[in-house]
Design an enzyme around this catalytic site. Structure first.
Site, PDB file in Angstrom:
ATOM      1  N   ASP A  49     -22.433  71.415  47.155  1.00  8.59           N
ATOM      2  CA  ASP A  49     -23.465  70.376  47.046  1.00  8.59           C
ATOM      3  C   ASP A  49     -22.948  69.182  46.247  1.00  8.59           C
ATOM      4  OD1 ASP A  49     -25.043  72.414  48.207  1.00  8.59           O
ATOM      5  OD2 ASP A  49     -25.696  73.091  46.230  1.00  8.59           O
ATOM      6  N   GLU A 225     -32.502  69.939  54.802  1.00 10.09           N
ATOM      7  CA  GLU A 225     -32.348  69.815  53.356  1.00 10.09           C
ATOM      8  C   GLU A 225     -31.209  68.859  53.040  1.00 10.09           C
ATOM      9  OE1 GLU A 225     -31.524  73.805  52.034  1.00 10.09           O
ATOM     10  OE2 GLU A 225     -29.387  73.692  52.560  1.00 10.09           O
ATOM     11  N   HIS A 289     -24.356  69.455  53.049  1.00 11.57           N
ATOM     12  CA  HIS A 289     -24.863  68.942  51.783  1.00 11.57           C
ATOM     13  C   HIS A 289     -23.965  67.831  51.254  1.00 11.57           C
ATOM     14  CE1 HIS A 289     -27.870  69.604  48.499  1.00 11.57           C
ATOM     15  NE2 HIS A 289     -27.149  68.555  48.105  1.00 11.57           N
ATOM     16  N   ARG A 323     -17.355  77.633  48.511  1.00 10.67           N
ATOM     17  CA  ARG A 323     -17.575  76.292  49.050  1.00 10.67           C
ATOM     18  C   ARG A 323     -16.831  75.297  48.158  1.00 10.67           C
ATOM     19  NH1 ARG A 323     -24.032  76.205  49.510  1.00 10.67           N
ATOM     20  NH2 ARG A 323     -23.776  77.323  47.534  1.00 10.67           N
ATOM     21  N   HIS A 458       2.713  49.444  72.840  1.00 11.47           N
ATOM     22  CA  HIS A 458       1.866  49.668  74.009  1.00 11.47           C
ATOM     23  C   HIS A 458       2.272  48.711  75.133  1.00 11.47           C
ATOM     24  CE1 HIS A 458      -0.622  46.014  73.417  1.00 11.47           C
ATOM     25  NE2 HIS A 458      -0.592  46.310  72.125  1.00 11.47           N
TER      26      HIS A 458
END
Length: 482
Positions: A49, A225, A289, A323, A458
């Site tokens: 968190d 949440e 979170h 975590r 390119h």
């Protein structure tokens, strides 16, 4: 034919730009407003968190949930990477009994009107699941040494499970967003928003912005949440977390105009699919979170979040301590909406490379062929990690963000994204010397390690390794890292 027409137009624009630059002026494409940022993940182990706040004093302040759920900690550093080794200070510890005595979760730190405020959730020693939202107020320039007082519980319309308070201002109005159990709904938590009369008090009737109804919001638990807000281009974006806190955890997003009535649920549009979710190829599971911060130069938005480096969890995910806090750059689409891509692999964060002479086109892989293209989707097809060259000797290699172990390499002078087979030939073909941009030293060019003088460039939007002989060739071989 198309290439010829493009060349003629480019030549005309170049002449015009040189004319506008005046005698002796040099015309070149605009350097991107948001250059590349480089961080190494994870920022912090066993910190969930996460919330990172960049203050006007030049410091980043970092707080997060500790796996013991018993205290609030702070770190500070002048760089985001510096937070990984910064000393950690405990500024508050749970009560020994009663409210604020258990499950100390999801702290956030904010500076409001010259004082520090920490918002957090806590249970009680008599009922650890009686989770409510609380506020600390700190006085002092440095929150690690500030004097902290408890301002008490944030009261809402119900005395029910509530957590993940965050505060922000839009057009001078301060709001509080949070997650709470609505007693009339059959779910765990929904998202609410209210104006604030002071940093610990809401005013008016809260608006319910979102409830978990979609399939990806209801895996394991029915959850919305962890709201977090970012503003860009006259719009506000509220990300939130959904489902159980295992590999199913993911981010959704609500969008509103910054000039709308944000307390009117009709002002918000909800994403119908996750905007950030598990990525098995990069071994990142259950990202969620989140919070937002900015890069050290203030020019790039940064996503802060937690996840795990493995999928399978023994027992309740809430009892798994692993975590960890991670960061990566937020990119913005042409329509002004954010693109978070995928949770990138551990280690150095990837970059995108825009073309010097086609500013809206980025290097990407498509069916393993490398090319430049606008509006790349998925974003990760255009992200590459610049790592130590497979051939060594001061070279670099560019590893695909969403295909770890695959690198840009030349084969018959065509550039492809291919898996490293461990051979000396592959290592040589996938290694380059990173040079200042041939058309603009603010950019970058990549010279082949085994064919000196040949650069990635390119042509007809496909990438090759060729020797640049003209100004146009050098422009084609120049890119900006973003």
């Amino acid at each position: 034919m198309r290439r010829t027409a493009v060349r003629l137009l480019l030549a005309l624009f170049t002449v015009l730009a040189a004319t506008l630059a005046g005698p002796g002026g040099t015309a070149h494409a605009a350097v991107p407003d948001s250059p590349a940022v480089t961080y190494t993940n994870p920022i912090a182990e066993k910190r969930a968190d996460p919330h990172i706040f960049r203050h006007t004093d030049g410091y980043y302040y970092f707080t997060a949930t500790v796996p013991e759920y018993d205290r609030i900690v702070l770190r500070r550093a002048t760089t985001l990477q510096g937070l990984s080794t910064a000393a950690e200070t405990t500024i508050w510890t749970k009560h020994s009994s009663g409210v604020m005595g258990a499950h100390i979760w999801a702290p956030e730190i904010h500076s409001i009107d010259g004082k520090w405020y920490v918002y957090f959730a806590a249970g009680s020693t008599s009922d650890v699941w009686a989770i409510r939202m609380y506020v600390l107020e700190g006085t002092g320039a440095n929150p690690l040494t500030a004097s902290w007082t408890e301002k008490g519980q944030i009261r809402t319309q119900w005395e029910s499970f509530s957590l993940d308070a965050t505060t922000f201002t839009v057009n001078g109005v301060r709001y509080l967003a949070w997650a709470q159990r609505n007693p009339s709904e059959d779910n765990n938590t929904s998202l609410f928003l209210a104006r604030m009369s002071n940093p610990w008090t809401i005013q008016g009737t809260p608006a319910e912005l979102s409830r978990p109804t979609l399939s990806w919001e209801t895996v394991g638990y029915k959850v919305n949440e962890g709201p977090a807000l970012i503003q860009h281009g006259g719009q506000v974006f509220m990300t939130y977390s959904a489902s159980a806190t295992d590999a199913n955890y993911c981010l959704g997003m609500l969008t509103a105009s910054a000039t709308a009535d944000l307390t009117d649920p009709a002002s918000w549009t909800k994403s119908q699919s996750p905007v950030f979710r598990t990525s098995a190829p990069t071994s990142q599971y259950g990202p969620g979170h989140n919070s937002f911060t900015v890069s050290e130069d203030g020019r790039s938005d940064v996503l802060v979040y937690h996840d795990r480096g493995y999928k399978d969890i023994s027992g309740d995910p809430l009892n798994d301590p692993n975590r960890r806090t991670r960061v990566q750059k937020v990119y913005w689409k042409a329509d002004g909406t954010p693109d978070f891509g995928i949770p990138v692999a551990d280690g150095v964060t990837p970059k995108r490379f825009s073309s010097y002479n086609f500013a809206d086109r980025f290097v990407r892989h498509w069916e393993y062929r490398a090319r430049i293209e606008a509006n790349v989707s998925p974003l990760a097809d255009s992200q590459f990690r610049v790592v130590t060259g497979l051939a060594g000797s001061g070279t670099v290699s560019l590893e695909s963000a969403n295909l770890p172990g695959y690198y840009l390499r030349h084969r018959n002078f065509e550039v492809w994204v291919e898996k490293n087979d461990g051979s000396t030939a592959f290592a040589s073909d996938a290694s380059f010397f990173q040079r200042a941009g041939l058309a603009d030293p603010a950019g970058v060019s990549y010279e082949s390690a085994n064919y000196p003088g040949r650069y990635v460039r390119h042509y007809d939007y496909l990438l090759y390794v060729q020797a640049p002989g003209t100004a146009t060739d050098r422009a084609d071989a120049t890119f900006y890292a973003q």
